[in-house]
Scaffold this active site. Structure first.
Site, mmCIF file in Angstrom:
data_model
loop_
_atom_site.group_PDB
_atom_site.id
_atom_site.type_symbol
_atom_site.label_atom_id
_atom_site.label_comp_id
_atom_site.label_asym_id
_atom_site.label_seq_id
_atom_site.Cartn_x
_atom_site.Cartn_y
_atom_site.Cartn_z
ATOM 1 N N CYS A 116 -22.681 -6.706 -19.638
ATOM 2 C CA CYS A 116 -21.445 -6.879 -18.858
ATOM 3 C C CYS A 116 -20.341 -5.960 -19.380
ATOM 4 O O CYS A 116 -20.143 -5.858 -20.596
ATOM 5 C CB CYS A 116 -20.936 -8.311 -18.983
ATOM 6 S SG CYS A 116 -21.952 -9.526 -18.181
ATOM 7 N N CYS B 178 -25.971 -11.958 -21.493
ATOM 8 C CA CYS B 178 -25.676 -13.290 -20.960
ATOM 9 C C CYS B 178 -26.492 -13.621 -19.713
ATOM 10 O O CYS B 178 -26.397 -14.723 -19.198
ATOM 11 C CB CYS B 178 -24.181 -13.419 -20.661
ATOM 12 S SG CYS B 178 -23.661 -12.581 -19.152
ATOM 13 N N CYS C 12 -18.555 -12.142 -20.501
ATOM 14 C CA CYS C 12 -19.893 -12.147 -21.113
ATOM 15 C C CYS C 12 -19.918 -13.050 -22.358
ATOM 16 O O CYS C 12 -20.799 -13.885 -22.510
ATOM 17 C CB CYS C 12 -20.275 -10.718 -21.480
ATOM 18 S SG CYS C 12 -21.992 -10.520 -21.974
ATOM 19 N N CYS D 231 -27.446 -8.832 -16.925
ATOM 20 C CA CYS D 231 -26.875 -8.511 -18.234
ATOM 21 C C CYS D 231 -27.867 -8.920 -19.332
ATOM 22 O O CYS D 231 -28.373 -10.042 -19.340
ATOM 23 C CB CYS D 231 -25.558 -9.256 -18.426
ATOM 24 S SG CYS D 231 -24.928 -9.157 -20.121
ATOM 25 N N GLY E 134 0.791 -1.230 0.000
ATOM 26 C CA GLY E 134 0.000 0.000 0.000
ATOM 27 C C GLY E 134 0.822 1.278 0.000
ATOM 28 O O GLY E 134 0.281 2.360 -0.240
#
Lengths: 207, 332, 396
Positions: free
Chosen positions: B308, B286, B314, B283, B74
């Site tokens: 998507c 899909c 997808c 979606c 980080g």
């Protein structure tokens, strides 16, 4: 600047160094990166160079991969030789430093390193710290090896690491190092073609 | 060490002489000769570049920074970012990190907004195909290195993968405090009050934390870190991931990392816990109900549909559905 | 049925072909040659070399041609090329005192040793379009009157003359970092940071292109950043200091343009070789300084140096550099942009700036979608709230 000279009259350690610097260094770096990202799990370096005796293949590879004129190396006296001199001066091209406090990489046995003054970074720049490349006697689960329980970033739960050749002083050193986080030094333990990463973020218990 | 050993120097010389030869000829001829010479040279030099474009010194410098970044999860490690042949802000940090990590055996996937064929993803993928000659893929699970801008793939990553994020502004405190000297001190002192105040003000003003992407996280209880402009929907995937996550900010000269299996917590309050959000619709292509969706405007009347954003996810789902449908038909 | 757009690859290829066509323009018109650009657009070439940090007139001309005359794009091409060049070493500092001068003016003294040399300049031209140039047939070649012998001998700097009287500040070799603007310095116990090896002597300045920029920056680093910096940005900042934002009324102590030798030490052979010559513009401005507790009243310096003939750039650089020296001279920080080191250095590089600015053209569907969703939700909640209120009011 590093010059890879291959003169026929060179001493035998002319074979120290990467023959394909770009791709050899890339592969070696990925091994070291994996070691540091997954503390305690031994990774194997591919033999792309001759080891600069008395250093192991793994330590030689780490220095070739990471050190250069901008990242000086300090070798403890016990690992200095003609071969390591050749490695540092000709293959790595690192500037000589007069004491360990100026080095980006400090390499040798733990006994010679623990007493050294080592850069551990500052709160503003904890990254300005040394990386220690410490030669060990291996990572097999032998009865007299130091058994360490590791946890922290990179470790899924707890990892067990055996280090042969060191006593509890080494464990204390690791614990003190981790306690200073985010300051501290980062370790690469080496033996033969194996390298183990122990960054400062790793918490250590004697197990 | 001598300039003569350097092939680029020879080409420089020939460029100069082309121009002077050209001067001696008729106007129109000059033009064509000279422009041909110039263009050829650019093409030829592509082969002359080092593996993965960057020189070895530069890669070593970046590699050292990556290792420190991994060791201090980080924390934004400064590195001497180089000028790349694509603009700052277009992924130069990610490209440098990827270049420093790639080996010839890698399989690379590049996505932008979750999609493999957005123009900038295409451009970066072509860059590495040309300079590193690595295999590329669109299939998430086949990739060993994934460079991304603004998304994390829907398919869970594995221990054998590195994901490299392109980062525009690596400093999560930057919009609260523009000075680097100040924010560096805040990180050193672990002084993150400003960030909490900002998030709390959002709640009191809007009833919500109004940050929806680049949602700040706390890495391993120490550094507040910018996850790059991924939607907060993706934030939970940052935590405890089996893959190594590297972040590169070229213009801002910073590299940071989230190692595998690292605790990453999205900042929140006890009474306002972090909410990654979810979609009321599935979606339209899909039928996935758990993926991040792009809104597509389909006509002038404001008709829209949601699909998507992860195009690999997808299209593979649809292919599977088609295959299943076909085999069912066959059985009947 | 909607099909997700494919074909980013094809679009890019098509765009590149179209751009190549546009660059060439009407094929009936002869194409520009590198030599034409180098010789006839030399001030463009100079600017690109300066901000591209690469002294190569042919490559700069090529970059201008390739970028259709978009100079920031040309500078970018040069920078990207420069990064890939191997670095053999560092030259000796150039000696502008022994410059082969083509132009030299001082606004502070009427006559100076070595003389005022007006040289080639737009300064006193009347800005009237010259339609003779549009006729495209070249008239008789213009032969300029020049000094009978080029000014080759060493010409002293004007500020050196002030120095003889001790009237100009002494430059310190060691630059103390600027003090913090807001918070007092924090002393940490742990300051064992790795020192860099001293490959050169202690006066060797750091290299902005090899190390990340860090604040506060040394004067050497600041000057490097300004030298590469965008001419327009520096012009605006310099102008702001003239108009009172950190006012430092600058006199042009000296502006000189000419060729200097670039020399390279070869310690292994024990010799110094001359690699070639570069033309540079150097500007030293003089600003009155009232003095402080530690220093007597004196003049202070602002410094500008750029490749080729780039006077506006060198002047702007000198003014901004002087404004940035406030802390070193114990002046007040009055909050002006030109005094603010982080502000100036973080934004002066046009390649960084244009990249980030233009990146907003890239797709941001994903982040925009997340904002869209939030704004819709907040509007819905407000509408529900007020609907709820209306109902309860009606009930009353």
């Amino acid at each position: 600047m590093a010059i890879a000279t291959r003169q026929p009259n060179d001493p035998p350690h002319g074979q120290i160094g990467f023959s394909k610097p770009s791709v050899d260094a890339a592969a070696s770096f990925r091994t070291i990166l994996n070691a540091v990202a997954r503390p305690g799990s031994p990774q194997t370096v591919a033999a792309k160079t001759l080891a600069a005796a008395p250093l192991s293949l793994a330590a030689t590879t780490a220095l070739l991969t990471l050190a250069d004129a901008d990242a000086p190396v300090w070798l403890t006296p016990d690992v200095r030789s003609d071969a390591t001199d050749h490695l540092i001066r000709f293959c790595v091209g690192a500037a000589p430093v007069s004491h360990s406090g100026q080095a980006a990489f400090v390499c040798g046995r733990f006994g010679a390193i623990e007493a050294l003054e080592l850069p551990a970074g500052s709160p503003d720049y904890p990254d300005r710290s040394a990386t220690l490349i410490i030669e060990t006697d291996g990572f097999a689960a032998e009865p007299d090896a130091l058994a360490l329980k590791l946890s922290g970033p990179g470790v899924d739960g707890v990892a067990l690491l055996h280090v042969a050749g060191f006593g509890s002083a080494f464990a204390r050193f690791l614990q003190q190092n981790a306690a200073q986080f985010p300051l501290g030094v980062d370790l690469l333990l080496t033996h033969g073609d194996q390298v183990v990463g122990l960054p400062r973020s790793t918490k250590v218990e004697v197990g | 060490m001598s300039a003569v050993d350097d092939p680029t120097d020879l080409t420089l010389g020939s460029e100069g002489s082309d121009a002077s030869v050209a001067e001696a000829k008729g106007d129109e001829q000059i033009a064509d000769l000279s422009s041909d010479a110039g263009d050829d040279r650019i093409d030829e030099t592509i082969d002359g570049y080092n593996f993965a474009y960057l020189d070895e010194n530069t890669k070593r410098m970046i590699r050292r920074a990556i290792l420190k970044a991994v060791a201090i999860p980080g924390y934004q490690t400064p590195f001497a970012s180089r000028e790349m042949p694509m603009p700052y802000g277009w992924g130069t940090g990610g490209v440098q990190v990827t270049a420093a990590c790639l080996t010839p055996g890698d399989t690379l996937k590049v996505i932008d907004q979750g999609a493999d064929d957005t123009t900038n993803a295409v451009s970066i993928r072509q860059f590495f195909e040309k300079t590193a000659r690595v295999d590329t893929t669109t299939r998430t699970e086949d990739a060993t290195v994934i460079q991304t801008r603004h998304r994390i793939p829907e398919k869970a990553l594995t221990e054998d993968q590195i994901i490299v994020y392109q980062v525009p502004i690596p400093e999560p405190l930057r919009y609260l405090e523009p000075r680097e000297t100040e924010t560096r001190k805040m990180h050193a002192l672990e002084e993150y009050g400003l960030m909490h105040v900002k998030l709390y003000e959002d709640i009191s003003r809007h009833g919500h934390i109004a940050t929806t992407y680049a949602y700040p996280v706390m890495v391993e209880d120490r550094y507040v870190t910018d996850p790059s402009p991924i939607p907060k929907f993706d934030n939970p995937k940052l935590s405890n991931s089996p893959a190594l996550q590297l972040f590169g900010a070229g213009r801002e000269q910073r590299i940071y990392a989230i190692p595998p299996y690292t605790k990453v917590k999205s900042l929140d309050f006890e009474d306002y816990p972090f909410d990654p959000g979810q979609w009321p619709q599935a979606c339209a292509l899909c039928g996935a109900e758990d993926s991040y969706l792009d809104e597509i405007i389909t006509d002038d009347a404001g008709g829209r549909m949601f699909v998507c954003s992860d195009t690999d996810f997808c299209s593979r789902r649809r292919a599977e559905q088609d295959a299943a449908a076909t085999s069912e038909e066959g059985e009947q | 049925m909607y099909v997700a757009t494919k074909g980013g690859e094809k679009a890019i290829a098509a765009a590149h072909r179209q751009m190549a066509e546009e660059r060439r323009g009407d094929p009936k018109i002869p194409a520009l040659t590198i030599a034409q650009i180098r010789e006839q657009l030399s001030l463009c070439v100079d600017r690109c070399m300066t901000e591209g940090s690469l002294y190569d007139r042919d490559l700069a001309a090529l970059a201008i041609k390739q970028s259709q005359g978009d100079l920031i794009e040309a500078i970018f091409l040069l920078r990207a090329y420069r990064t890939t060049l191997p670095r053999f070493g560092y030259s000796r500092p150039i000696d502008t005192g022994s410059m082969a001068i083509v132009r030299r003016v001082s606004a502070t003294f009427k006559d100076i040793p070595g003389g005022q040399i007006l040289g080639p300049t737009f300064d006193y031209t009347h800005r009237l379009l010259d339609f003779k140039l549009a006729a495209e047939t070249e008239g008789p070649r213009t032969v300029a009157d020049r000094a009978e012998t080029p000014v080759e001998q060493s010409v002293p700097h004007v500020l050196g003359l002030l120095d003889q009287e001790g009237l100009i500040q002494k430059e310190k070799t060691e630059n103390k970092p600027a003090p913090d603007l807001r918070i007092g310095r924090i002393d940490f116990d742990h300051e064992k940071t790795a020192e860099r090896p001293e490959a050169f002597n202690e006066d060797t300045p750091p290299d902005l292109t090899r190390e990340p920029l860090e604040f506060p920056a040394s004067r050497a680093l600041r000057l490097q950043a300004l030298a590469r910096g965008d001419e327009g940005f520096l012009l605006g900042l310099a102008y702001s200091t003239q108009r009172g934002y950190a006012r430092n009324h600058a006199f042009v102590g000296e502006l000189r343009i000419g060729a200097v030798a670039v020399e390279f030490d070869m310690p292994e052979l024990g010799i110094t070789i001359e690699l070639g010559e570069v033309t540079v513009t150097e500007c030293e401005t003089v600003t009155q300084f009232q003095g402080s507790k530690s220093q007597p009243p004196q003049f202070t310096r602002g410094y500008g140096l750029s490749f080729g003939q780039t006077e506006r750039k060198a002047l702007s650089m000198a003014l901004v550099e002087r404004a940035l020296r406030w802390s070193e001279l114990d002046e007040d920080f009055v909050g002006a942009a030109a005094q603010d080191e982080e502000f100036v250095l973080a934004h002066v590089d046009n390649i960084q700036a244009t990249g980030f600015l233009e990146h907003i053209k890239l797709p941001h569907y994903v982040d925009f979608q997340s904002e869209l969703e939030l704004v819709r939700r907040m509007r819905r909640e407000i509408a529900e709230d007020s609907a709820g209120r209306d109902l309860s009011e009606t009930a009353e």
